[in-house]
Every structure is written in C-alpha cells, then in structure tokens.
Scaffold this active site. Structure first.
Site, short mmCIF file in Angstrom:
data_model
loop_
_atom_site.label_atom_id
_atom_site.label_comp_id
_atom_site.label_asym_id
_atom_site.label_seq_id
_atom_site.Cartn_x
_atom_site.Cartn_y
_atom_site.Cartn_z
CE LYS A 1 15.92 -17.20 -44.72
NZ LYS A 1 16.13 -16.20 -43.64
CG HIS B 1 14.18 -23.01 -37.67
ND1 HIS B 1 13.58 -22.88 -36.44
CD2 HIS B 1 14.10 -21.79 -38.26
CE1 HIS B 1 13.14 -21.65 -36.28
NE2 HIS B 1 13.44 -20.96 -37.37
CG HIS C 1 9.77 -22.68 -38.38
ND1 HIS C 1 10.80 -22.61 -39.29
CD2 HIS C 1 9.40 -21.40 -38.15
CE1 HIS C 1 11.02 -21.34 -39.60
NE2 HIS C 1 10.19 -20.59 -38.91
#
Length: 582
Positions: free
Chosen positions: A145, A148, A151
């Site tokens: 993933k 983002h 993070h």
C-alpha cells in the site's frame, strides 16, 4: 537547564530567598526569561510569587508576608534591597514585576565557555541519564500500500522521539511494525499470482506490488470469488503451507529492503522490522490470560468482549464470533512479545490522533493484564492537501524526489555557490528533506496542517531551507574570517545589544531540549532555532569579524561559533543533516 543560565538564576534566587521568605527551589521555578531583552535577562512576577507563598503557608500553617497584598509596592521594596554582585548587575521594579540584568562580561564568559566545553553535546550534556529501555513503534506502513501522509508524520515524529530519548540516556528500540499479515496480504498474493511481473518486482517492489494490489482490488469489486480466494490463501499461510509462506517471505523481505534504502535517504533507521505476522504465537497466551483473570464475557453474537465501562472506555472486542483475532488482540500480544524480548520500561506508539480512543483501550488492558503503566500514545494531526505530480497515491520516494526537484530548480535560478553538479544534487536532496521535516515539526503535533510545496521550500520564510541557509552562512563566517576559535578571548569586548541577545538565546537551548523531551513536541526546538537564526543574522550585520583587531575578532568569532554549534546540535536532534555550503 544550561549550567550557565542556571547559575545566574541561582544568584537571583539566593538573594530573593532571604528577602521574600520563599525557598530557592520555588524561586528558580518562577524566574523567567522575558520575550524582549530590553526587559532584562530574567524576570519575576510578584503576583505569581504571592500565590506561591500563600500556597506554601497553607501547606505549612505559617503566616503569609503582609507585602504579598500589594505586589507593586513589594516589587519596589525588593528592588531597593537587592545588592548587585559579580553575576547580576541590577534589579528594577516594573509595576508588579522584577527585572534583572546580568553582568554582561560574566554572562558572556559563562555561556560561551559552556558551549565550548560541551561542543557536540551542548544542550543535553547535563541532562539526567535515564538508563532505561524504551520501545518506540513508528512509521509502520502496509506491504503493497502507498506510504500515506499518516505514515510520513509517524516516521518524522517517531524519529525525533527516538533521537531525543537517546540523548537522554535511554536504550531505544525503534520498531517498524509492518502490516504484513491477514486477508489484505492474501489479496495481494492472489493478485501476484495473476499479475505479478518478476522483472518489475526486482526493479521496484513497492510500486509494482501496489499496482498489483490496486488491480486485484478492482477485480474483487466485481467478482466475489476473489475475496474467497484471498481468505483461502491466508488460511493456507496460517496452516503452514510451505509455498504460500515462501512467497510471503520473499515479498516481505523485498519490501523491507526497498523501504530501508528510502528510509536511509531520510536519515531514519530501525532496530527491528516487526509485523502482525510475528505475534501469532502470543495470541493464545493473551486469550488464556484474559480468561484466567475473569475479564472476558460473551456478546449476543458470540464474540468475546471486555467490559471497560467503568473507565468510560465502552466494551472492547478481543475475539470475533468465528474465533479470529482483531487488532486489539494482536496489539496486546505484541506488548507481551516486546516485554519478553526487550524488557522495556516504557513504550511509545507514534500514531494519528484519530486512534486515541483505541489506544486508551489498549493501554488500560495492558495495565490490567500485564501491569504496564508507562505506555504512551504520541498522537498527531492530519496532513491536508498532500499529493504528488504522479497523482493521489503518495509514496515516500515520490515526496522526497518532488522536494529535491523544486530545491534544485531554485538553486539553479538563484545561482547557488555550489557549482559541482553532483554536489548540487546531494545538497538539493538534503535541503528537500530539511524542508519536509521542518514543515511537519514547526507546529504542535496534534494540529492539522496544510501541505504546501511552495511554502515548504521557500528560503526566505521560516522553513527548513532557511535554517540550513543560516547554518551554511555561519560556516561561511568561520571559513572566511581570519580568526581562530579560542576559549578565552576578551569577553568584555562583546558589549553590543545584539551580542547579548544572541548569547541569551544560546543559553536557553538546554532548557528548550528538556521542555521538548518532556512534551515530545519537536516544535519547541524548531521555533527556538528560528529565533536563534534570526538573532544570528541580526548580529552579523553589526558584529564584523573579518578585518577587525585580533582581540575583537576572537571574541566575536567565539560568539558566532557558539551560535552555529547550537544550531548544528538542534538540527541534528531534529534528524536534519546540517549543510556547510549552499
């Protein structure tokens, strides 16, 4: 607190103690540094002192001095009785406030000698060493993933928390707790079997796995059998299927190696790459302990829950009706594992503020099950408006590359002093990283902020680029001035207000570090460094070093060196590599 600044506060407190019937430790807490240096170097509010004395008399059943009733008159009385000495030049009454001016020469000597002696450890050399173990859980992206915005903030703030704990003497275990298990991984594995490309995987595993994950998710929306296959794949993993686990390890290891290179560019490292996959063996132990302590009740739909209503935390579900675990169960299992592995004294979780309620449940159950009391959620707000030129999926590498490109364009436009192309690329990367870090850390961490490429990379505003420019300019003074840094110049030559302002700011750095550690707010350091950089710039306009008499040049050189050393230490603490030329 700085030994230098503390000595002057102690000199004030010692006299005031006999004049006010107040203890020296309490006076030390009340003596402040004013916002404007024209108000002296230290101040004391008499109304605050009066309130403290009333509290002190209530606790000890003694009488409060009558003078407390009229702070303005009391201020004048104390100022008239205060005797100047080697440390403090005078005390004056300004309404209900006492203002103290230091003896300039002694103050310069104490502050600059202190920085010279401690050098690379100035700011924390006198901090108490805790000699304990802290586990810090931060960054924690999911395999396949995008990295983002949440993070990114977790990575930046977690790295700061790690650095400041290290200088305070903690043994720090930085943990990157990856999302590498469960149905989401099963979905990725099914997708990789269909769409995986070995060449793309070898070249760029993070982006390729994301492409696969997006594609299989799109397919799952129209084909319900995809989810069934993902669940079946994950069940094979739980049952120890050799082929399924071999692919899982390969994709996980390749993802970690890819992340490591990007983290390295950011100056971030971890002692441990952990993940949900590693706590499976501890989940039965947690469930057994919950039942042993009689905490579990069964809900109407057959799930297992713990009643935390008495703590205003609702009911915590720890096991679904089908027997599978939840995040809460896995986090409790993780706590058990980490205590067994590291014997930690405290544990920090650097996670967004939207998880506050969840972590209150985790910590309460951690206390009830294991007796843990030193668990802390280091929360933070959201980043708004962050995207890259490639679209809305944000990868850490894309963020770093975009920042570097914008800085490189600026350096070329402004005719940078750096001419070598390779060095320019390196410097622009460091400046881009500085810009990203400072934009994130300049406000209190629980505040949301709007991400702005233009504002972030501005060399004139209060940005990371500006702080790097201030450091590079200070290095330039040391390179170009024909004066050595010596520890014993004639401190009496530093008479200008700009010199005293700068020395006062330098003296405050250890107090800023202590405050930032207690609150885990990097903005305390960032905003202090802005003030220090502005004061250094103002001083360079009037305190010339080059072309001055040797004695004057030596005194000014030590002052600017101390300011640059303080700036260097502050930037390093924030995780920023200071630049010497740009």
């Amino acid at each position: 607190m700085s030994t230098a600044a503390l000595r002057f506060k102690q000199a004030i407190a010692k006299q005031l103690s006999s004049l006010t019937q107040c203890s020296e430790p309490l006076l030390l807490d009340l003596i402040r540094v004013p916002k404007k240096s024209r108000d002296g170097q230290f101040t004391l509010s008499l109304p605050q002192l009066g309130a403290a004395l009333r509290q002190q008399s209530n606790n000890s059943n003694s009488s409060t001095p009558n003078a407390v009733q009229d702070p303005t008159a009391w201020s004048k009385e104390i100022a008239s009785k205060f005797i100047p000495d080697q440390m403090i030049a005078d005390a004056t009454a300004q309404g209900p406030t006492l203002q103290f001016r230091v003896a300039n020469t002694e103050f310069m000597k104490q502050v600059l000698t202190h920085v010279y002696n401690e050098h690379s450890t100035y700011g924390w050399a006198h901090a108490p060493q805790h000699n304990q173990t802290v586990v810090i859980d931060y960054s924690s992206p999911n395999i396949a993933k995008p990295f983002h915005a949440g993070h990114l903030r977790s990575t930046i703030l977690g790295n700061f928390a790690k650095r400041i704990h290290e200088i305070m003497g903690y043994r720090v275990v930085g943990v990157n707790y990856l999302g590498d298990w469960g149905k989401q991984y099963g979905l990725l594995a099914v997708g990789f079997e269909r769409y995986g490309d070995q060449d793309k995987l070898m070249h760029d595993p993070i982006h390729h796995l994301y492409e696969v994950y997006v594609r299989i998710n799109q397919e799952a929306k129209h084909d319900p059998t995809v989810d069934q296959q993902a669940n079946a794949y994950f069940k094979r993993m739980e049952q120890g299927d050799t082929d399924a686990l071999a692919l899982w390890r390969r994709l996980r290891d390749m993802s970690i190696e890819s992340y490591k290179s990007i983290y390295g560019r950011l100056g971030v490292s971890f002692e441990v790459y952990s993940g949900e996959s590693q706590v499976e063996s501890y989940i039965p132990k947690v469930n057994a302990l919950l039942r042993e302590k009689g905490l579990v009740e069964t809900t109407q739909d057959g799930a297992s829950a713990i009643d935390l209503e008495q703590y205003s935390l609702g009911k915590a579900i720890v096991q679904r009706a089908d027997g599978t675990s939840l995040y809460l169960t896995r986090d409790l299992a993780c706590l058990m594992m980490r205590q067994e592995l590291y014997g930690f004294d405290k544990a920090l979780y650097v996670v967004g503020s939207e998880q506050q309620g969840y972590f209150r449940q985790v910590f309460k159950l951690g206390e009830m099950l294991f007796g843990f009391k030193n668990l802390q959620h280091v929360s933070f707000g959201r980043i708004q408006g962050m995207s890259t030129r490639q679209g809305t999926a944000v990868f850490l590498e894309d963020i770093l590359n975009t920042a570097q490109e914008q800085i490189l364009q600026y350096m070329e436009k402004e005719k940078s002093h750096v001419k070598d192309r390779q060095e320019m690329t390196t410097v622009s990367d460091q400046l881009g990283i500085s810009a990203i870090l400072v934009q994130d850390m300049k406000s209190k961490r629980n505040k949301d902020y709007s991400f702005s490429w233009e504002r972030m990379t501005d060399a004139k505003g209060d940005t990371g680029v500006f702080l790097q420019y201030a450091h590079a300019r200070a290095c330039g003074i040391e390179r170009n001035a024909d004066a050595a840094v010596i520890p014993t110049p004639d401190f009496g030559l530093l008479k200008e207000p700009e010199a005293l302002d700068l020395a006062q700011l330098i003296s405050q750095f250890p107090e800023m570090v202590e405050s930032s550690f207690n609150s885990l707010e990097p903005c305390t350091i960032v905003n202090y460094l802005f003030k220090l950089s502005h004061a250094t710039s103002a001083a360079t306009q009037v305190l010339w070093v080059k072309g001055q008499e040797p004695e004057l040049a030596a005194a000014r050189m030590l002052l600017f060196w101390a300011a640059r050393t303080t700036l260097f230490n502050g930037l390093s603490l924030l995780g920023i590599k200071p630049i010497e030329r740009m």
